[in-house]
Scaffold this motif. Structure first.
Motif, PDB file in Angstrom:
ATOM      1  N   ALA A  46     -71.776 -21.573 -32.663  1.00  0.00           N
ATOM      2  CA  ALA A  46     -71.852 -22.003 -31.267  1.00  0.00           C
ATOM      3  C   ALA A  46     -70.530 -22.616 -30.811  1.00  0.00           C
ATOM      4  N   ASN A  49     -67.780 -20.055 -29.970  1.00  0.00           N
ATOM      5  CA  ASN A  49     -68.178 -19.001 -29.037  1.00  0.00           C
ATOM      6  C   ASN A  49     -67.359 -19.058 -27.743  1.00  0.00           C
ATOM      7  N   VAL A 222     -70.145 -25.693 -25.748  1.00  0.00           N
ATOM      8  CA  VAL A 222     -71.523 -25.930 -26.153  1.00  0.00           C
ATOM      9  C   VAL A 222     -72.140 -26.970 -25.218  1.00  0.00           C
ATOM     10  N   TRP A 226     -75.823 -30.102 -28.310  1.00  0.00           N
ATOM     11  CA  TRP A 226     -75.232 -29.591 -29.563  1.00  0.00           C
ATOM     12  C   TRP A 226     -74.774 -30.755 -30.438  1.00  0.00           C
TER      13      TRP A 226
END
Length: 260
Positions: A46, A49, A222, A226
């Motif tokens: 994540a 990303n 995120v 997170w």
């Protein structure tokens, strides 16, 4: 007194086959830890990303990618029963996290990092001097990461006695002592195996935490929750580690060197 040698060294193909056998056994034995491993990997994925990234932040993504690689390599070493190498990868990840933490605090410092100029020519000495002078470190996670790195350094990296003494096995047969140096590091029991696996995972949660404010607040890669998931996972691993250490102490067993 002379000691007999228990067995000859394996050749390359034999070594590879032994590695793969260790991996298959570890996959069967580590099913419980695979859940925690998957959660750590999900948090890394994540955080990495990115759809686009500012030029000034590219170095941080490079550090994060390097740490993620060390995470995968460390787990692969652990499951092939290369414990020293697994902690060596964790040590490299801590190095990267310390450099990243400095640059997160001062983005302009990446120029000095690229040129290997001060303080990056010897960051550990620089941080040690800050601590000695009573000055704050650039990032709050630096101090625990440095202590963690010290705990695993002699075991995991350098060619001193702590790196290989636990590989030596001695047996006695008919009054003769036989010695062998193990190519693989096996655990005394299931608790020790879990202890080392979770210790490695805890290190990689801590190195990821260095980037938490950057990826969640600044880059917004995120969502805010997170960070909550990351910290909850770290606390859960810490709790399990405490329970495992207590069980090992009560059983009179000492974990193989290198565990923090």
């Amino acid at each position: 007194m002379t000691e007999g040698i228990e067995r000859a060294a394996p050749d390359f193909l034999r070594f590879l086959s032994m590695e793969e056998s260790n991996l298959l056994v570890s996959v069967a034995n580590n099913r419980e830890e695979f859940g925690a491993m998957a959660r750590v990997e999900g948090l890394y994925n994540a955080a990495m990303n990115y759809q686009s990234i500012k030029s000034n932040d590219v170095v941080l993504l490079q550090f994060l990618t390097f740490i993620h690689y060390q995470f995968l390599f460390s787990m692969a070493c652990q499951m092939r029963c290369h414990l020293s190498e697994a902690f060596g990868a964790a040590r490299a990840a801590i190095d990267a996290a310390l450099n990243a933490a400095y640059i997160i605090n001062d983005r302009a410092a990446q120029v000095a990092y690229a040129k290997r100029e001060k303080p990056f020519d010897n960051l550990h000495r620089h941080l040690g001097n800050l601590k000695k002078d009573g000055k704050p470190l650039p990032h709050p996670l630096m101090a625990p990461l440095i202590e963690q790195q010290k705990a695993i350094s002699t075991f995991a990296v350098h060619a001193d006695i702590g790196t290989f003494v636990h590989r030596v096995n001695r047996t006695e047969q008919d009054g003769q002592i036989f010695m062998s140096v193990q190519y693989f590091q096996f655990f005394k029991n299931d608790d020790e195996r879990k202890l080392h696996t979770l210790s490695l995972l805890h290190i990689f949660v801590a190195t990821l935490d260095v980037f938490a404010d950057f990826v969640a607040t600044e880059a917004k890669v995120v969502p805010p929750e997170w960070k909550t998931h990351l910290h909850q996972l770290g606390a859960t691993i810490e709790r399990h580690l405490g329970q495992l250490r207590e069980r090992l102490r009560n059983s009179g067993e000492n974990a193989t060197g290198g565990e923090p």
